[in-house]
Write an enzyme that holds these catalytic residues in place. Structure first.
Site, PDB file in Angstrom:
ATOM      1  N   LYS A  56      38.865  23.217  68.180  1.00  0.00           N
ATOM      2  CA  LYS A  56      39.668  22.409  69.099  1.00  0.00           C
ATOM      3  C   LYS A  56      41.146  22.766  68.995  1.00  0.00           C
ATOM      4  CE  LYS A  56      37.105  18.118  69.829  1.00  0.00           C
ATOM      5  NZ  LYS A  56      37.146  16.649  69.594  1.00  0.00           N
ATOM      6  N   GLU A  80      35.744  13.227  67.627  1.00  0.00           N
ATOM      7  CA  GLU A  80      37.127  12.757  67.536  1.00  0.00           C
ATOM      8  C   GLU A  80      37.776  12.941  68.903  1.00  0.00           C
ATOM      9  OE1 GLU A  80      41.249  13.550  64.982  1.00  0.00           O
ATOM     10  OE2 GLU A  80      39.428  14.713  64.566  1.00  0.00           O
ATOM     11  N   ARG A 115      26.836  25.308  62.240  1.00  0.00           N
ATOM     12  CA  ARG A 115      27.504  25.116  63.518  1.00  0.00           C
ATOM     13  C   ARG A 115      27.261  26.325  64.411  1.00  0.00           C
ATOM     14  NH1 ARG A 115      33.708  24.410  62.458  1.00  0.00           N
ATOM     15  NH2 ARG A 115      33.645  24.209  64.733  1.00  0.00           N
TER      16      ARG A 115
END
Length: 575
Positions: A288, A52, A278
């Site tokens: 983020k 994104e 992850r």
């Protein structure tokens, strides 16, 4: 049709059978091998990396990148770089450019495979209409707060929206009016009609579209309604012919919705979603949102601050693409949460730089030496190797004169046992040059050592003597007359605890390390470093690996410490 051509090219590259020598390095490799052996997807392999554009990529994205592009490469397939640009509130072209730069820098090729979710907005809208026509979606006029309040809990079913039974014609008309811009933000949303009592909350009539009267970095003002990620993701996968949609574990609970959407619209293929753990790295954060907070609050100088876990920050610090890819391969792909020590990453950096970084001399905290028996007006030159283990890297010239700089840590007036460097009356070797002996110590009024007087042995040129005597200490040095002034930035972990997010009752900023950046403004380095361009790495012998920072000017050389020569931190538990 562009996508048909992509598929045709992929088919031409796919192997007739899986190479039996191809390593099955993780469980996803094994799944893909089995699918190909079973003839699924006509033997093709297509993956995607869908960032994104609302921030810069970090080391966690590198793991996903290495997996997705690596799987495609290993099995003769293709990997799409697809921008998941469905939220115009936080996305901009700066992030798009930064992401493309990072993907190229890591060495991955997305030629003919660069796409955007926004490329598919027309098709996504058509599929949303299809869901409405089949009674699978409806326009809900509840507020966001009301929708949240009626979703229920893990033990309590949700409450159906009062608008859930709107008829198909009314829903189609309202959805068309949403697209035309008739309604304000938040007035309506499009929701899937699934099951408000589903055990998985993601299936309790999730939102598919919302109204946003905001310009989009890719489509401008063409749209004022935008699809949600959970709707966009599976359909974009289907459009691109993705065979294996690889996601991190937080999307595992979203997989039933992923499958439901694919089952209820007329997609050209059925991708398979597979989840993996992850990456979590000690002494930093990978969110983020939290990284944006650090940037916005001025705790770092920007997304490319060398203390950040972003790829742009690591590039500025001197990390190499090969070392990051090596790190990602070593930590592997599992279903278990990975908490990796920072030392594991730094070890990969050292291994790579040890082979490729030329050697240089520099002094971080200069202490002057005057060699009293060396001629005042004389300058000597020594030809020395750029790399002691690689003769192909050539040689360079070091200047030597009466006044030199050494590091103040290499002298102690009253040395302890096993201190083999310089002390009064002691002889040491200057790297590549001569043996010197300290004869006098000069101090200021406060008693601080400001200068040393030494004698050199003219017969020890190059580090040896006719009588064959040996010394235990070897010091790095630079010529006072020829050295360059430099500002050196020493970087340490951004947080002073291994897991900043574990302290849920404390502000994240409470754990910022006050010494994450130490700036030394009066360092001295050898003149050859002036020839290095921005980003180039070299080893300052005995001190660590360094690179030239973009802040450098013709008047001021700025160097970043990439990594120390060895790990000096205590070990912490890693699960």
């Amino acid at each position: 049709d562009l996508h048909k051509e992509y598929r045709r090219q992929r088919q031409m590259r796919i192997r007739d059978r899986v190479d039996p020598d191809l390593p099955t390095t993780n469980f996803i490799h094994q799944i893909v091998r089995t699918d190909i052996a079973d003839g699924k997807n006509a033997g093709t392999v297509v993956t995607r990396f869908p960032p994104e554009p609302n921030g810069y990529l970090h080391i966690g994205h590198a793991k996903s990148m290495c997996l997705n592009f690596g799987i495609a490469e290993d099995f003769g397939g293709s990997c799409f770089l697809r921008f998941d640009d469905t939220n115009p509130d936080k996305e901009n072209r700066e992030y798009v450019r930064a992401i493309q730069t990072d993907v190229h820098w890591l060495g991955f090729d997305y030629t003919n495979c660069l796409t955007h979710a926004s490329d598919y907005f027309d098709q996504l809208y058509a599929w949303a209409v299809e869901l409405i026509e089949h009674g699978k979606a409806y326009v809900c006029s509840q507020s966001a707060e009301e929708i949240r309040a009626t979703r229920g809990t893990l033990t309590k079913p949700g409450t159906p929206s009062p608008y859930r039974d709107r008829n198909i014609t009314e829903n189609l008309d309202l959805f068309a009016e949403m697209r035309s811009g008739k309604f304000a933000d938040g007035a309506h949303v499009l929701r899937a009609k699934i099951d408000m009592a589903a055990p998985n909350i993601n299936l309790r009539d999730p939102t598919l579209y919302r109204i946003r009267h905001q310009s989009h970095q890719q489509t401008g003002d063409l749209w004022c309604i935008y699809p949600m990620y959970d709707f966009t993701h599976p359909l974009s996968d289907a459009i691109e012919g993705v065979t294996h949609s690889l996601c991190t574990l937080e999307f595992e609970d979203h997989r039933p919705l992923y499958d439901w959407i694919l089952e209820n619209v007329s997609v050209p293929c059925r991708p398979r979603q597979i989840e993996f753990s992850r990456l979590s790295l000690d002494h930093t954060v990978m969110s983020k949102r939290l990284l944006t907070t650090l940037v916005d609050a001025g705790h770092v100088t920007g997304w490319d601050d060398p203390r950040m876990p972003t790829l742009s920050g690591m590039r500025r610090r001197g990390y190499t693409p090969r070392s990051i890819r090596t790190f990602c391969n070593r930590i592997g792909i599992t279903k278990k949460d990975q908490k990796i020590e920072l030392s594991a990453l730094e070890s990969c950096i050292r291994e790579d730089l040890e082979r490729i970084a030329p050697r240089r001399l520099g002094v971080l905290r200069p202490l002057k030496i005057i060699v009293e028996n060396y001629p005042e007006d004389q300058t000597e030159e020594f030809t020395v190797p750029n790399h002691p283990g690689d003769s192909t890297m050539g040689t360079r010239t070091l200047a030597f004169c009466r006044e030199i700089w050494i590091d103040e840590s290499d002298f102690i007036e009253d040395p302890p046992a096993k201190f083999f460097r310089l002390a009064p009356g002691r002889e040491v070797r200057l790297r590549y040059a001569y043996y010197i002996t300290c004869t006098r110590v000069i101090k200021d009024n406060s008693g601080r050592v400001t200068e040393l007087r030494c004698h050199y042995d003219p017969d020890s040129r190059g580090g040896g003597t006719a009588d064959g005597r040996k010394v235990k200490g070897t010091l790095h040095w630079v010529s006072a007359r020829h050295a360059l002034d430099a500002e050196i930035r020493l970087y340490n972990p951004l947080f002073n605890i291994a897991d900043p997010k574990s302290e849920t009752n404390r502000d994240l900023h409470d754990f910022l390390n006050d010494e994450s950046l130490v700036t030394l403004s009066k360092t001295k380095v050898e003149a050859s470093i002036e020839q290095h361009s921005t980003g180039e790495c070299f080893q300052l012998e005995r001190l660590g690996y360094f690179c030239v920072d973009p802040d450098s000017t013709t008047d001021q050389l700025v160097l970043n410490r990439t990594v120390e020569l060895r790990d000096s931190r205590p070990r912490t538990h890693t699960s």
